[in-house]
Design a protein around this motif. Sequence first.
Motif, mmCIF file in Angstrom:
data_model
loop_
_atom_site.group_PDB
_atom_site.id
_atom_site.type_symbol
_atom_site.label_atom_id
_atom_site.label_comp_id
_atom_site.label_asym_id
_atom_site.label_seq_id
_atom_site.Cartn_x
_atom_site.Cartn_y
_atom_site.Cartn_z
ATOM 1 N N ASN A 67 6.205 -22.671 6.375
ATOM 2 C CA ASN A 67 5.539 -22.290 7.616
ATOM 3 C C ASN A 67 5.611 -20.769 7.718
ATOM 4 O OD1 ASN A 67 4.802 -21.654 10.223
ATOM 5 N ND2 ASN A 67 5.980 -23.295 11.163
ATOM 6 N N LEU A 68 4.463 -20.114 7.598
ATOM 7 C CA LEU A 68 4.428 -18.659 7.632
ATOM 8 C C LEU A 68 4.142 -18.124 9.033
ATOM 9 C CD1 LEU A 68 2.513 -17.958 4.309
ATOM 10 C CD2 LEU A 68 4.961 -18.239 4.677
ATOM 11 N N GLY A 69 4.257 -18.989 10.034
ATOM 12 C CA GLY A 69 3.995 -18.561 11.400
ATOM 13 C C GLY A 69 2.555 -18.097 11.525
ATOM 14 N N GLU A 70 2.363 -16.982 12.160
ATOM 15 C CA GLU A 70 1.023 -16.432 12.306
ATOM 16 C C GLU A 70 0.697 -15.448 11.179
ATOM 17 O OE1 GLU A 70 -0.064 -15.282 16.264
ATOM 18 O OE2 GLU A 70 1.232 -16.821 17.117
ATOM 19 N N ASN A 71 1.564 -15.392 10.188
ATOM 20 C CA ASN A 71 1.357 -14.569 8.994
ATOM 21 C C ASN A 71 1.048 -13.121 9.359
ATOM 22 O OD1 ASN A 71 1.452 -14.217 6.281
ATOM 23 N ND2 ASN A 71 -0.472 -15.251 5.822
ATOM 24 N N GLU A 72 1.835 -12.571 10.271
ATOM 25 C CA GLU A 72 1.628 -11.196 10.713
ATOM 26 C C GLU A 72 2.441 -10.202 9.885
ATOM 27 O OE1 GLU A 72 -0.473 -9.839 12.884
ATOM 28 O OE2 GLU A 72 -1.394 -11.794 13.151
ATOM 29 N N PHE A 73 2.636 -10.504 8.624
ATOM 30 C CA PHE A 73 3.323 -9.589 7.712
ATOM 31 C C PHE A 73 2.590 -9.614 6.388
ATOM 32 C CE2 PHE A 73 5.253 -13.746 7.435
ATOM 33 C CZ PHE A 73 5.300 -13.982 6.078
ATOM 34 N N HIS A 74 2.773 -8.594 5.593
ATOM 35 C CA HIS A 74 2.110 -8.540 4.294
ATOM 36 C C HIS A 74 2.769 -7.482 3.420
ATOM 37 C CE1 HIS A 74 0.000 -5.372 6.567
ATOM 38 N NE2 HIS A 74 -0.065 -4.753 5.396
ATOM 39 N N LEU A 75 2.456 -7.544 2.140
ATOM 40 C CA LEU A 75 2.791 -6.477 1.202
ATOM 41 C C LEU A 75 1.502 -5.731 0.911
ATOM 42 C CD1 LEU A 75 5.052 -8.193 -1.499
ATOM 43 C CD2 LEU A 75 5.744 -6.729 0.382
ATOM 44 N N ALA A 76 1.599 -4.447 0.637
ATOM 45 C CA ALA A 76 0.416 -3.649 0.330
ATOM 46 C C ALA A 76 0.511 -3.108 -1.088
ATOM 47 C CB ALA A 76 0.275 -2.498 1.323
ATOM 48 N N PHE A 77 -0.627 -3.084 -1.764
ATOM 49 C CA PHE A 77 -0.738 -2.554 -3.113
ATOM 50 C C PHE A 77 -1.870 -1.538 -3.150
ATOM 51 C CE2 PHE A 77 1.213 -6.638 -3.605
ATOM 52 C CZ PHE A 77 2.098 -6.501 -4.667
ATOM 53 N N THR A 78 -1.650 -0.426 -3.831
ATOM 54 C CA THR A 78 -2.741 0.501 -4.103
ATOM 55 C C THR A 78 -3.276 0.205 -5.496
ATOM 56 O OG1 THR A 78 -1.266 2.196 -5.003
ATOM 57 C CG2 THR A 78 -1.792 2.337 -2.642
ATOM 58 N N VAL A 79 -4.544 0.565 -5.713
ATOM 59 C CA VAL A 79 -5.168 0.325 -7.011
ATOM 60 C C VAL A 79 -6.047 1.516 -7.363
ATOM 61 C CG1 VAL A 79 -7.110 -0.986 -6.021
ATOM 62 C CG2 VAL A 79 -6.446 -1.356 -8.410
ATOM 63 N N ASP A 80 -6.036 1.897 -8.640
ATOM 64 C CA ASP A 80 -6.804 3.068 -9.068
ATOM 65 C C ASP A 80 -8.303 2.802 -9.141
ATOM 66 O OD1 ASP A 80 -6.594 1.403 -11.254
ATOM 67 O OD2 ASP A 80 -6.182 3.006 -12.684
ATOM 68 N N ILE A 104 -10.270 -1.378 3.150
ATOM 69 C CA ILE A 104 -9.199 -2.237 2.646
ATOM 70 C C ILE A 104 -9.660 -3.690 2.677
ATOM 71 C CG2 ILE A 104 -7.359 -0.693 3.432
ATOM 72 C CD1 ILE A 104 -6.866 -2.691 5.747
ATOM 73 N N TYR A 105 -8.937 -4.529 1.946
ATOM 74 C CA TYR A 105 -9.111 -5.976 2.053
ATOM 75 C C TYR A 105 -7.780 -6.640 1.749
ATOM 76 C CZ TYR A 105 -9.493 -6.134 -3.092
ATOM 77 O OH TYR A 105 -9.251 -6.025 -4.431
ATOM 78 N N PHE A 106 -7.709 -7.919 2.036
ATOM 79 C CA PHE A 106 -6.488 -8.689 1.806
ATOM 80 C C PHE A 106 -6.809 -9.873 0.905
ATOM 81 C CE2 PHE A 106 -5.616 -6.394 5.618
ATOM 82 C CZ PHE A 106 -4.239 -6.220 5.677
ATOM 83 N N ILE A 107 -5.855 -10.211 0.052
ATOM 84 C CA ILE A 107 -5.938 -11.435 -0.734
ATOM 85 C C ILE A 107 -4.786 -12.334 -0.296
ATOM 86 C CG2 ILE A 107 -7.112 -10.358 -2.674
ATOM 87 C CD1 ILE A 107 -4.457 -10.311 -4.207
ATOM 88 N N SER A 108 -4.930 -13.621 -0.552
ATOM 89 C CA SER A 108 -3.908 -14.589 -0.184
ATOM 90 C C SER A 108 -3.381 -15.256 -1.446
ATOM 91 C CB SER A 108 -4.528 -15.638 0.750
ATOM 92 O OG SER A 108 -3.576 -16.602 1.117
ATOM 93 N N ASP A 109 -2.053 -15.340 -1.557
ATOM 94 C CA ASP A 109 -1.461 -15.979 -2.732
ATOM 95 C C ASP A 109 -1.453 -17.502 -2.545
ATOM 96 O OD1 ASP A 109 0.836 -16.825 -1.331
ATOM 97 O OD2 ASP A 109 2.226 -15.717 -2.600
ATOM 98 N N PRO A 110 -1.007 -18.275 -3.541
ATOM 99 C CA PRO A 110 -1.048 -19.736 -3.444
ATOM 100 C C PRO A 110 -0.265 -20.324 -2.263
ATOM 101 C CG PRO A 110 -0.742 -19.099 -5.729
ATOM 102 C CD PRO A 110 -0.612 -17.845 -4.902
ATOM 103 N N ASP A 111 0.705 -19.575 -1.734
ATOM 104 C CA ASP A 111 1.486 -20.077 -0.601
ATOM 105 C C ASP A 111 1.000 -19.518 0.730
ATOM 106 O OD1 ASP A 111 3.881 -21.745 -1.700
ATOM 107 O OD2 ASP A 111 3.657 -20.045 -3.058
ATOM 108 N N GLY A 112 -0.055 -18.723 0.705
ATOM 109 C CA GLY A 112 -0.624 -18.200 1.943
ATOM 110 C C GLY A 112 -0.136 -16.832 2.364
ATOM 111 N N TYR A 113 0.699 -16.184 1.546
ATOM 112 C CA TYR A 113 1.130 -14.829 1.867
ATOM 113 C C TYR A 113 -0.041 -13.867 1.663
ATOM 114 C CZ TYR A 113 5.905 -16.634 1.533
ATOM 115 O OH TYR A 113 7.053 -17.352 1.706
#
Length: 122
Positions: A67-80, A104-113
Amino acid sequence: MNFKFYHNNFNVLDLQRSLDFYSEALGLTEVRRKEQPGFILVFLGDGGRTPHTLELTWLKDRTQPYNLGENEFHLAFTVDDYQAAYEKHKKMGCICYENPTMGIYFISDPDGYWLEILPEKR
């Protein structure tokens, strides 16, 4: 006293699926692993570009998604090459949110992070 970041942790339901996702989507590779009777910890790195790692924790007996709650957290990655990354993630079908105004955009991993992707130079 000086503190510095070391790692972040995500609990995952299917370790191999997560390892495959992080390898394909972000080029992260395993840098170390700790196996115990009830769990496995796998630390992923970005090839030495930073010392930071992502710790994936797999609990042997876990069968229910986290249960990720409202998923109001994330990791950020920069890309060249932001555009190439965007196209890759679009093809993978993992983009979950886009904000073109902010570039910017966001991706979701298999567990929803959620993982934020932004250009290296801003």
